[in-house]
Structures are given as C-alpha cells and as structure tokens.
Design an enzyme around this catalytic site. Structure first.
Site, PDB file in Angstrom:
ATOM      1  N   GLY A  43      74.685  45.654  96.634  1.00 32.84           N
ATOM      2  CA  GLY A  43      74.729  44.899  97.884  1.00 32.84           C
ATOM      3  C   GLY A  43      75.089  45.671  99.144  1.00 32.84           C
ATOM      4  CD  GLU A  98      82.130  44.596  97.002  1.00 30.88           C
ATOM      5  OE1 GLU A  98      80.972  44.459  97.425  1.00 30.88           O
ATOM      6  OE2 GLU A  98      82.488  44.167  95.913  1.00 30.88           O
ATOM      7  CG  ASP A  99      77.940  42.888  98.854  1.00 30.30           C
ATOM      8  OD1 ASP A  99      79.077  42.828  98.349  1.00 30.30           O
ATOM      9  OD2 ASP A  99      76.923  42.506  98.246  1.00 30.30           O
ATOM     10  CG  ASP A 102      82.453  34.187  97.048  1.00 30.58           C
ATOM     11  OD1 ASP A 102      82.896  33.444  97.932  1.00 30.58           O
ATOM     12  OD2 ASP A 102      81.733  33.779  96.118  1.00 30.58           O
ATOM     13  CE  LYS A 130      80.065  34.024 101.006  1.00 34.22           C
ATOM     14  NZ  LYS A 130      79.299  33.456  99.864  1.00 34.22           N
ATOM     15  CG  PHE A 151      74.621  32.391  98.505  1.00 31.61           C
ATOM     16  CD1 PHE A 151      75.586  32.819  97.600  1.00 31.61           C
ATOM     17  CD2 PHE A 151      73.394  33.042  98.526  1.00 31.61           C
ATOM     18  CE1 PHE A 151      75.344  33.871  96.736  1.00 31.61           C
ATOM     19  CE2 PHE A 151      73.141  34.108  97.657  1.00 31.61           C
ATOM     20  CZ  PHE A 151      74.114  34.518  96.764  1.00 31.61           C
ATOM     21  CG  ASP A 158      71.150  39.897  95.206  1.00 29.95           C
ATOM     22  OD1 ASP A 158      72.343  40.133  95.491  1.00 29.95           O
ATOM     23  OD2 ASP A 158      70.785  39.522  94.088  1.00 29.95           O
ATOM     24  NE  ARG A 164      69.602  43.779  95.750  1.00 26.83           N
ATOM     25  CZ  ARG A 164      70.844  43.409  95.424  1.00 26.83           C
ATOM     26  NH1 ARG A 164      71.772  43.363  96.348  1.00 26.83           N
ATOM     27  NH2 ARG A 164      71.143  43.069  94.190  1.00 26.83           N
TER      28      ARG A 164
HETATM   29  P1  IMP Z   1      83.504  37.877  94.110  1.00 22.84           P
HETATM   30  O1  IMP Z   1      83.850  38.604  92.850  1.00 22.84           O
HETATM   31  O2  IMP Z   1      83.476  36.373  93.912  1.00 22.84           O
HETATM   32  O3  IMP Z   1      84.383  38.258  95.283  1.00 22.84           O
HETATM   33  O4  IMP Z   1      82.006  38.206  94.409  1.00 22.84           O
HETATM   34  C1  IMP Z   1      81.637  39.278  95.145  1.00 22.84           C
HETATM   35  C2  IMP Z   1      80.200  39.653  94.918  1.00 22.84           C
HETATM   36  O5  IMP Z   1      79.357  38.504  94.766  1.00 22.84           O
HETATM   37  C3  IMP Z   1      79.728  40.368  96.157  1.00 22.84           C
HETATM   38  O6  IMP Z   1      79.948  41.753  96.040  1.00 22.84           O
HETATM   39  C4  IMP Z   1      78.283  39.978  96.216  1.00 22.84           C
HETATM   40  O7  IMP Z   1      77.504  40.922  95.495  1.00 22.84           O
HETATM   41  C5  IMP Z   1      78.203  38.620  95.555  1.00 22.84           C
HETATM   42  N1  IMP Z   1      78.187  37.551  96.567  1.00 22.84           N
HETATM   43  C6  IMP Z   1      79.185  36.719  96.916  1.00 22.84           C
HETATM   44  N2  IMP Z   1      78.816  35.880  97.906  1.00 22.84           N
HETATM   45  C7  IMP Z   1      77.537  36.206  98.209  1.00 22.84           C
HETATM   46  C8  IMP Z   1      76.591  35.717  99.185  1.00 22.84           C
HETATM   47  O8  IMP Z   1      76.840  34.803  99.984  1.00 22.84           O
HETATM   48  N3  IMP Z   1      75.380  36.333  99.180  1.00 22.84           N
HETATM   49  C9  IMP Z   1      75.037  37.350  98.336  1.00 22.84           C
HETATM   50  N4  IMP Z   1      75.893  37.846  97.424  1.00 22.84           N
HETATM   51  C10 IMP Z   1      77.134  37.278  97.355  1.00 22.84           C
HETATM   52 MG    MG Z   2      75.397  40.949  94.535  1.00 28.63          MG
END
Ligand code: IMP
Ligand code: MG
Length: 175
Positions: A43, A98-99, A102, A130, A151, A158, A164
C-alpha cells in the site's frame, strides 16, 4: 460485478502538499543524521516514492511485506510477515512508512517486532490515520491526513488489489 462508486476525497495536489509537510517534519527532527525508511508493502509504494524524494536528510530505504487476514475492508488482527527487511536496523534511526493505520493491529505487530532488533530510534509515518477505529494503542509520529470514517482507494491503496494506480484518493461508497 457491480462497480462501486468512487468519490474524490484527496486530490493529488492536496496529497503532494501533505507529503511535503511530512518531509519537512522528518527533516526537522533528524537534521544530517542518516535515517532508514521502511516501506510497508504494498500500500505505501507510491507514498514512499514521493516522500523519499521530498526528504533532504540522508537516507537509506528498505522494504517489508505484511499480510493481514480478514474481510475485504476489515483486518482480523492476524498478521503475517511475507517478506522481511534486507538490512540490519540495529543502532539506526528508523521510520516505518505505512499507507493507513486502521485498527492498528498490522502496525503493532510490525513495531514491536522491529523494536526487538535494537534500532536507535523507531518512528512511524502514515499517510492516513483512522484514529477513531483503533483497537490497540499505537500512534504515528507523522500523519498525513486524519480520516474519521470510510474506506479509501487510490495512490497505492487498494480494494481487492484494484485502484492502486489512481493518482488521487477516493472514498469507496458502500464499502
Ligand atoms: P489495520 O491492521 O486494521 O490497522 O489495517 C491496516 C492495513 O489495512 C493498512 O495498511 C491497509 O493496507 C489496509 N487498510 C485499512 N483501511 C484501508 C482503506 O480504507 N483502504 C485501503 N486499505 C486499507
Ligand atoms: Mg492493503
């Protein structure tokens, strides 16, 4: 398959402004001390490419690949290391790029794993935060944009490996 509706959220110009602000903050914190930037694949690949070009501090780059399982718009908290770093981070000033943060599970997994390798400093830079969705306590040191809900896709992000390549970031309606 139905085409989900995409709504422009952050334009490429707005993203570029935030990337430059982040680069200035990183430069301010590090001066001439060399840093090691780690791109969390996939990402962050476009964000990473723009960010490293905006930073003046001497730097090295490395890549790591994580995969988290779950539904298409939510992680389960189970994270797997798919490709490890090639460089040692011991005694180095390291920034994870990081992208999106969440729930925080992906980053928590990575952060504590890297901390065990003895970096001099370990910081986190994320394009999108987020924060209200966090399930574990982990905070980024550098944040591009804060997003309350939704999202998003584009600029490296993606949905099921699509979108992407879009130059702007869009909200995916109904996701
Ligand atoms: P976490 O472990 O819940 O913090 O998830 C993080 C990962 O989920 C990020 O590095 C993204 O790759 C993916 N992700 C979370 N939210 C989104 C979104 O809104 N769009 C795309 N990818 C997301
Ligand atoms: Mg991802």
């Amino acid at each position: 398959m139905d085409q989900p509706e995409l709504k422009l959220l952050y334009s490429r110009e707005y993203i570029a402004d935030q990337v430059h602000r982040l680069a200035e903050e990183i430069d301010r914190d590090h001066g001439s001390r060399e840093i090691l930037l780690i791109s969390v694949l996939k990402g962050s690949f476009l964000f990473f490419a723009d960010l490293v070009r905006a930073i003046s501090t001497p730097l090295a780059v490395d890549f790591i690949r994580l995969a988290s399982y779950g539904s298409d718009t939510r992680t389960s908290g189970i994270v797997e290391l798919r490709k490890d770093l090639e460089m040692s981070i011991e005694d180095r000033d390291v920034i994870i790029v990081e992208d999106i943060i969440d729930s925080g599970h992906t980053l928590e997994f990575l952060y504590y794993r890297l901390l065990q390798r003895g970096p001099r400093t370990l910081r986190i830079c994320t394009l999108i935060d987020k924060r209200s969705r966090r399930e574990v306590s982990i905070e980024a040191d550098y944040v591009g944009m804060a997003l309350e809900e939704g999202f998003v896709v584009g600029y490296g992000l993606d949905h099921d490996e699509r979108y992407r390549n879009l130059p702007d970031i869009h909200l995916m309606e109904g996701a």
